[in-house]
Scaffold this motif. Structure first.
Motif, PDB file in Angstrom:
ATOM      1  N   VAL A   1      -6.397   9.484  -1.714  1.00 47.11           N
ATOM      2  CA  VAL A   1      -5.358   8.503  -2.050  1.00 47.11           C
ATOM      3  C   VAL A   1      -4.911   7.758  -0.805  1.00 47.11           C
ATOM      4  CG1 VAL A   1      -2.979   8.257  -2.886  1.00 47.11           C
ATOM      5  CG2 VAL A   1      -4.573   9.723  -4.103  1.00 47.11           C
ATOM      6  N   LEU A   2      -4.723   8.471   0.288  1.00 52.27           N
ATOM      7  CA  LEU A   2      -4.277   7.850   1.530  1.00 52.27           C
ATOM      8  C   LEU A   2      -5.319   6.885   2.084  1.00 52.27           C
ATOM      9  CD1 LEU A   2      -2.272   7.528   3.822  1.00 52.27           C
ATOM     10  CD2 LEU A   2      -3.156   9.654   4.806  1.00 52.27           C
TER      11      LEU A   2
ATOM     12  N   ALA B   1       0.833  -1.207   0.000  1.00 53.06           N
ATOM     13  CA  ALA B   1       0.000   0.000   0.000  1.00 53.06           C
ATOM     14  C   ALA B   1       0.863   1.250   0.000  1.00 53.06           C
ATOM     15  CB  ALA B   1      -0.935  -0.007   1.215  1.00 53.06           C
ATOM     16  N   LEU B   2       1.974   1.219   0.723  1.00 54.91           N
ATOM     17  CA  LEU B   2       2.881   2.366   0.732  1.00 54.91           C
ATOM     18  C   LEU B   2       3.507   2.586  -0.637  1.00 54.91           C
ATOM     19  CD1 LEU B   2       4.606   1.844   4.172  1.00 54.91           C
ATOM     20  CD2 LEU B   2       3.159   3.778   3.531  1.00 54.91           C
TER      21      LEU B   2
ATOM     22  N   GLU C   1       2.981   5.884  -2.800  1.00 54.66           N
ATOM     23  CA  GLU C   1       4.122   6.649  -3.299  1.00 54.66           C
ATOM     24  C   GLU C   1       4.010   6.892  -4.809  1.00 54.66           C
ATOM     25  OE1 GLU C   1       8.703   6.574  -2.109  1.00 54.66           O
ATOM     26  OE2 GLU C   1       8.008   4.729  -3.048  1.00 54.66           O
ATOM     27  N   ALA C   2       3.561   5.867  -5.526  1.00 55.59           N
ATOM     28  CA  ALA C   2       3.419   5.990  -6.981  1.00 55.59           C
ATOM     29  C   ALA C   2       2.327   6.989  -7.365  1.00 55.59           C
ATOM     30  CB  ALA C   2       3.114   4.631  -7.592  1.00 55.59           C
TER      31      ALA C   2
ATOM     32  N   LEU D   1       1.381   9.744  -5.625  1.00 55.15           N
ATOM     33  CA  LEU D   1       1.575  11.110  -5.140  1.00 55.15           C
ATOM     34  C   LEU D   1       2.239  11.987  -6.181  1.00 55.15           C
ATOM     35  CD1 LEU D   1       2.866  10.434  -1.541  1.00 55.15           C
ATOM     36  CD2 LEU D   1       0.576  11.073  -2.269  1.00 55.15           C
ATOM     37  N   GLU D   2       1.699  13.151  -6.367  1.00 57.20           N
ATOM     38  CA  GLU D   2       2.307  14.120  -7.280  1.00 57.20           C
ATOM     39  C   GLU D   2       3.627  14.637  -6.724  1.00 57.20           C
ATOM     40  OE1 GLU D   2      -0.493  17.180  -8.205  1.00 57.20           O
ATOM     41  OE2 GLU D   2      -1.926  15.770  -9.045  1.00 57.20           O
ATOM     42  N   SER D   3       3.760  14.652  -5.412  1.00 54.17           N
ATOM     43  CA  SER D   3       4.991  15.139  -4.791  1.00 54.17           C
ATOM     44  C   SER D   3       6.120  14.127  -4.936  1.00 54.17           C
ATOM     45  CB  SER D   3       4.754  15.438  -3.316  1.00 54.17           C
ATOM     46  OG  SER D   3       4.393  14.246  -2.642  1.00 54.17           O
ATOM     47  N   GLY D   4       5.778  12.866  -5.154  1.00 54.53           N
ATOM     48  CA  GLY D   4       6.786  11.847  -5.388  1.00 54.53           C
ATOM     49  C   GLY D   4       7.405  11.221  -4.162  1.00 54.53           C
ATOM     50  N   SER D   5       6.983  11.625  -2.946  1.00 56.62           N
ATOM     51  CA  SER D   5       7.564  10.980  -1.767  1.00 56.62           C
ATOM     52  C   SER D   5       6.556  10.894  -0.628  1.00 56.62           C
ATOM     53  CB  SER D   5       8.813  11.720  -1.295  1.00 56.62           C
ATOM     54  OG  SER D   5       8.473  12.869  -0.568  1.00 56.62           O
ATOM     55  N   LEU D   6       6.753   9.895   0.199  1.00 59.46           N
ATOM     56  CA  LEU D   6       5.904   9.739   1.372  1.00 59.46           C
ATOM     57  C   LEU D   6       6.217  10.809   2.412  1.00 59.46           C
ATOM     58  CD1 LEU D   6       6.013   5.867   1.707  1.00 59.46           C
ATOM     59  CD2 LEU D   6       4.107   7.266   0.922  1.00 59.46           C
ATOM     60  N   VAL D   7       7.471  11.219   2.495  1.00 57.44           N
ATOM     61  CA  VAL D   7       7.856  12.271   3.437  1.00 57.44           C
ATOM     62  C   VAL D   7       7.089  13.553   3.142  1.00 57.44           C
ATOM     63  CG1 VAL D   7       9.784  13.707   4.231  1.00 57.44           C
ATOM     64  CG2 VAL D   7      10.125  11.261   3.853  1.00 57.44           C
TER      65      VAL D   7
END
Length: 104
Positions: A58-59, A26-27, A31-32, A34-40
């Motif tokens: 999405v989350l 799921a993570l 990650e894929a 997200l437009e920001s490209g990172s989980l952080v």
């Protein structure tokens, strides 16, 4: 019953209590997407309160293993703010160390 040590959080979806959990798969999916490209970056958005409705969908989708369109049509007990609180809690329990391990 939810187990915070497993990274589980309860959320009321369409009148039923569901359990959200972010597995490694799921993570990776999250990650894929997200437009920001990172989980952080996503965690930072929630910590700062600057997340978007799309981030929330999405989350929750990743946590429940539901399709995003199902999440967007769902009714959440307590409304959007309760859904946002549950999603933020999901991130917290996913990335926080249990208290016993934090002191080591």
């Amino acid at each position: 019953m939810v187990n915070a040590y497993r990274g589980e959080v309860a959320i009321d979806v369409n009148g039923e209590t569901q359990v959200m959990r972010l597995t490694l798969g799921a993570l990776a999916s999250l990650e894929a997407r997200l437009e920001s490209g990172s989980l952080v970056a996503l965690v930072s958005r929630f910590e700062e309160g600057s997340f978007r409705a799309a981030d929330l969908a999405v989350l929750i989708s990743a946590g429940l293993g539901m399709e995003e369109d199902e999440v967007l049509r769902a009714e959440f007990g307590g409304g959007p703010m309760a859904a946002a609180r549950a999603a933020a809690q999901l991130l917290k329990v996913t990335f926080a160390l249990p208290e016993a391990e934090e002191s080591q």
